[in-house]
Design a protein around this motif. Structure first.
Motif, PDB file in Angstrom:
ATOM      1  N   VAL A 641     -13.540  -3.911  -5.045  1.00  0.00           N
ATOM      2  CA  VAL A 641     -12.520  -4.322  -4.074  1.00  0.00           C
ATOM      3  C   VAL A 641     -11.709  -3.093  -3.695  1.00  0.00           C
ATOM      4  N   GLY A 642     -11.556  -2.881  -2.408  1.00  0.00           N
ATOM      5  CA  GLY A 642     -10.725  -1.782  -1.936  1.00  0.00           C
ATOM      6  C   GLY A 642      -9.340  -2.268  -1.584  1.00  0.00           C
ATOM      7  N   ALA A 643      -8.366  -1.405  -1.757  1.00  0.00           N
ATOM      8  CA  ALA A 643      -6.987  -1.760  -1.415  1.00  0.00           C
ATOM      9  C   ALA A 643      -6.299  -0.533  -0.844  1.00  0.00           C
ATOM     10  N   VAL A 644      -5.496  -0.748   0.182  1.00  0.00           N
ATOM     11  CA  VAL A 644      -4.734   0.343   0.767  1.00  0.00           C
ATOM     12  C   VAL A 644      -3.336  -0.166   1.088  1.00  0.00           C
ATOM     13  N   LEU A 645      -2.353   0.666   0.856  1.00  0.00           N
ATOM     14  CA  LEU A 645      -0.950   0.330   1.076  1.00  0.00           C
ATOM     15  C   LEU A 645      -0.469   1.062   2.323  1.00  0.00           C
ATOM     16  N   SER A 646       0.170   0.330   3.236  1.00  0.00           N
ATOM     17  CA  SER A 646       0.673   0.932   4.470  1.00  0.00           C
ATOM     18  C   SER A 646       2.067   0.406   4.767  1.00  0.00           C
ATOM     19  N   ALA A 647       2.789   1.122   5.609  1.00  0.00           N
ATOM     20  CA  ALA A 647       4.140   0.714   6.003  1.00  0.00           C
ATOM     21  C   ALA A 647       4.260   0.810   7.508  1.00  0.00           C
ATOM     22  N   ASP A 648       4.970  -0.160   8.116  1.00  0.00           N
ATOM     23  CA  ASP A 648       5.128  -0.074   9.567  1.00  0.00           C
ATOM     24  C   ASP A 648       6.004   1.108   9.949  1.00  0.00           C
ATOM     25  N   SER A 649       6.799   1.562   8.971  1.00  0.00           N
ATOM     26  CA  SER A 649       7.552   2.797   9.169  1.00  0.00           C
ATOM     27  C   SER A 649       7.637   3.495   7.821  1.00  0.00           C
ATOM     28  N   ALA A 650       7.067   4.667   7.744  1.00  0.00           N
ATOM     29  CA  ALA A 650       7.114   5.408   6.487  1.00  0.00           C
ATOM     30  C   ALA A 650       8.412   6.171   6.330  1.00  0.00           C
ATOM     31  N   SER A 651       9.290   6.083   7.333  1.00  0.00           N
ATOM     32  CA  SER A 651      10.591   6.733   7.271  1.00  0.00           C
ATOM     33  C   SER A 651      11.668   5.654   7.275  1.00  0.00           C
ATOM     34  N   VAL A 652      12.436   5.554   6.188  1.00  0.00           N
ATOM     35  CA  VAL A 652      13.449   4.501   6.041  1.00  0.00           C
ATOM     36  C   VAL A 652      14.795   5.150   5.749  1.00  0.00           C
TER      37      VAL A 652
END
Length: 748
Positions: A641-652
């Motif tokens: 199983v592959g998994a990847v973590l993403s953010a709609d904005s990597a700058s907070v």
């Protein structure tokens, strides 16, 4: 059926069935030939469990062939069926209590360069030399370290060997005599090792020197020495080894199976299944010729008529006379040899404890005991294991002129299939060799193999440095090669190569100028695709001189010490026409390959982190290596199983929010169950689930996403790691993946 020697119910006069098997392989072969000659059936020779110690290699030619599309199969019936060229060593006695050295009588009058102890190749007695200990000269070297003065008193000086581990060559030469501080080496081995490139006198990097094979050098646990005059074998055991129980094998043969006919009457339709090939040596490096390594099991041998008299100085870094040697270079002979043959299969065999290369396919004639080289067609090597041997695993093709521009079209090596093999922890003495190497082949597939722990390149393809391609290589025009051969105007036999789905790891561990996958010369229509290469000590893809017409796409390169892709396009050679598309790399460095120059295309290549690879990269990693029944045990480093973590904005910003999403995809063909997805944020941060919760089951190919709204604390000034943990069950194995994403404050 045939049984091992000393089986009570075995007889060559019997019917050859389970209750009364044959007693010798020779009789089994005779009967198989008779049965196959009728041409009306498949023939199977079942070798019953046990060890068959060979006094000479098995020889198969056209008379052993299956007829009229029928096959002749030599198969292990069950359990360990071993074909060995070694003799067991027993009767050990303590020889030197203070030094903990044992001895055993093995018979006089023969020599060997290998010894296997409990399945592990033992080290010949040796001492290491610092580069400052000696000064090389045209006849040998001078001993500059006074602590080495004792060497002049040693007996059997002609049996002492010199080894130099350099950049891409690993060289051996034999001592002739030692007098005072002068060490004179045997010829022509010393001459052949002291000119050319990466030669002894001008190594391309700092070399490592050893002297080997004297009783006096026997001072480290695991070392051995054979006195062939008295027939006495000496061994210093490893800690914990009990010489009453240790299993020691002393090889006497250099090959085990020699398969090949002629171009008119090739050997055909033969299968070898479930056998273990073991217990060989290779004596050539200990001869006066030594081992004047040039690269990947190819070496100079014999007196070279074009070598200048002053070559030690004038040709230490190449010259015209060295170019005159190229078309006569030799190849290391394999334990199992196949040439002038069609429709031959090796499946589920083990190649272990061998003195040189395991399996040689269509090499030059000098590497085949049949005397006929090349001419290998429709050869299949599937599901085999190659390990714990002195040399490489599989060597395909030749390097002399008939290999690349054959004088007879039947010489062409074609339609070779290498898949689902495991090649690991090997290439232990001839460090310049590869687990898999192919020179000139038409339609070659190297697919879904596992390669681990190699000193040099993992998979090597091609030879000739572009010098034999149409129009030649301008660099070699300047070097003088074409004073000795024509500039060819037609392509070589190297084309349509597929290197697909292999898992290559921990390579380039000792040598240099190498990569996970290495190429030389033009190979039209060739593809390097969906391989997973990790932990190369130097390069990922290495397109060396003249490499052309290759496409590399959707490969994954993780922890490559230097560039993930490099092309040697220096000095006028024609390296180019390379296409690199959609590869995933942790080291983004690439050299010698510029989009739009030299016919090269580079696009869509993605820099990734090992801590958060894209789903497609995870799929490639999981599916690389052996497949189906050959896949092996679960590998938690390559989860299904592959998994990847993403953010709609990597700058907070301080007090700000971002939606963080874990995308989870089942990249296997089995259901993943008991699936859990959780997130962890640092103190002061908050993560609130948004959207649907994770499902507990994930079908093959299915994807789901789980999201959280992540809120930064009121004061946030440093990058922050957000971590997702994905747990699941696949088969009987529980996996837990950790994916990390760094969220940073906005740039001011």
């Amino acid at each position: 059926m045939v049984a091992p020697p000393d089986t009570g119910n075995a007889s060559d006069r019997g019917p050859g069935n389970l209750s009364r098997p044959l007693a010798t392989l020779r009789e089994a072969q005779r009967r198989a030939r008779l049965a196959a000659a009728d041409g009306d059936r498949d023939v199977v020779v079942l070798l019953l469990r046990g060890t068959y110690r060979l006094s000479e290699p098995l020889r198969f030619d056209a008379t052993d062939s299956g007829r009229d599309d029928h096959t002749v199969t030599w198969r292990a019936s069950d359990g360990a069926t071993v074909l060995s060229g070694a003799q067991p060593v027993t009767g050990w006695q303590l020889d030197d209590a203070e030094k903990d050295i044992y001895r055993a009588h093995v018979g006089a009058g023969f020599d060997t360069r290998q010894l296997y102890v409990d399945g592990i190749p033992a080290q010949r007695a040796r001492i290491r030399l610092a580069r400052t200990d000696i000064t090389l000269d045209p006849t040998g070297f001078t001993l500059d370290n006074p602590e080495l003065a004792y060497l002049a008193t040693l007996p059997d000086q002609h049996r002492i060997g010199f080894q130099a581990i350099q950049s891409f060559t690993n060289r051996f030469a034999s001592v002739r005599s030692i007098s005072g501080t002068a060490v004179v080496m045997q010829q022509p081995g010393w001459d052949n090792n002291t000119y050319g490139y990466d030669a002894l006198g001008a190594p391309f990097r700092e070399p490592t020197y050893f002297l080997l094979n004297s009783r006096r050098f026997l001072d480290e646990p695991g070392e051995w020495y054979l006195d062939p005059t008295t027939g006495t074998l000496y061994y210093k055991p490893m800690p914990g080894q009990d010489m009453r129980r240790v299993r020691v094998e002393l090889p006497r043969l250099e090959s085990l199976l020699q398969l090949g006919g002629t171009y008119d009457t090739p050997a055909r339709n033969l299968r070898f299944e479930g056998l273990t090939f073991t217990g060989t040596t290779w004596l050539h490096p200990g001869s006066p010729n030594g081992y004047a390594s040039q690269q990947t099991g190819v070496f100079i041998t014999g007196v070279q008529p074009d070598r200048p008299a002053d070559a030690f100085t004038s040709c230490a870094a190449g010259c015209r006379g060295f170019e005159g040697s190229r078309n006569g270079w030799a190849q290391a002979a394999a334990a199992v040899q196949v040439s002038a043959a069609d429709n031959i299969s090796f499946r589920d065999n083990t190649f272990v404890n061998l003195g040189s290369i395991g399996l040689g396919i269509g090499n030059d004639a000098n590497a085949h005991a049949t005397g006929v080289g090349l001419g290998a067609h429709n050869i299949s090597v599937v599901g085999n294991t190659f390990t714990a041997s002195a040399g490489g695993g599989i060597m395909i093709g030749g390097v002399r002129p008939d290999a690349h521009h054959p004088s007879d079209p039947r010489m062409v090596n074609s339609d070779i299939h290498i898949s689902d093999n495991r090649l690991y922890a090997s290439v232990l003495e001839y460090l310049d060799q590869d687990p898999i190497f192919a020179s000139y082949v038409t339609r070659l597939t190297i697919a879904h193999n596992y390669i681990d722990d190699a000193p040099y390149t993992g998979i090597g393809i091609g030879y000739g440095w572009g010098a034999n391609d149409p129009g030649g290589n301008p660099e070699y025009l300047d070097r003088g090669l074409y004073d000795f051969q024509p500039i060819h105007q037609t392509p070589t036999t190297l084309s349509d190569v597929r290197v697909v789905g292999n898992h290559v790891r921990n390579v380039v561990q000792t040598m240099f100028d190498a990569g996970s996958i290495y190429t030389l010369s033009a190979m039209p229509g060739s593809v390097i695709e969906e391989n997973f290469c990790e932990n190369s000590g130097q390069l990922g893809l290495y397109f060396d001189e003249g490499s052309r017409y290759l496409t590399a796409r959707r490969n994954v390169f993780v922890n490559t010490a230097e560039q993930w892709a490099h092309a040697n396009n220096q000095n006028g050679n024609h390296t180019g026409d390379l296409t690199l598309i959609d590869n995933y790399v942790t080291n983004p460095a690439i050299t010698g390959i510029v989009d739009g120059e030299r016919g090269n295309i580079t696009r869509g290549n993605v820099t990734i982190t090992a801590a958060n690879p894209p789903i497609e990269a995870s799929r490639i990693m999981y599916q690389a290596g052996p497949t189906g029944a050959y896949r092996g045990p679960a590998d938690r480093n390559r989860p299904p199983v592959g998994a990847v973590l993403s953010a709609d904005s990597a700058s907070v910003s301080s007090g700000g929010t971002s939606t963080v999403t874990a995308t989870v995809t089942n990249v296997s063909d089995e259901i993943a169950s008991a699936l859990t997805v959780a997130i962890a944020v640092p103190d002061g941060w908050r993560a609130v689930p948004t959207g649907p919760a994770s499902r507990s089951r994930l079908a093959p190919g299915a994807t789901q996403t789980v999201s959280w709204q992540v809120t930064a604390p009121a004061s946030s000034a440093t990058p922050t790691a957000v971590t997702a943990t994905v747990g699941f069950l696949a088969g009987q194995t529980r996996y837990e993946l950790t994916r990390t994403l760094h969220v940073t404050p906005p740039t001011r």
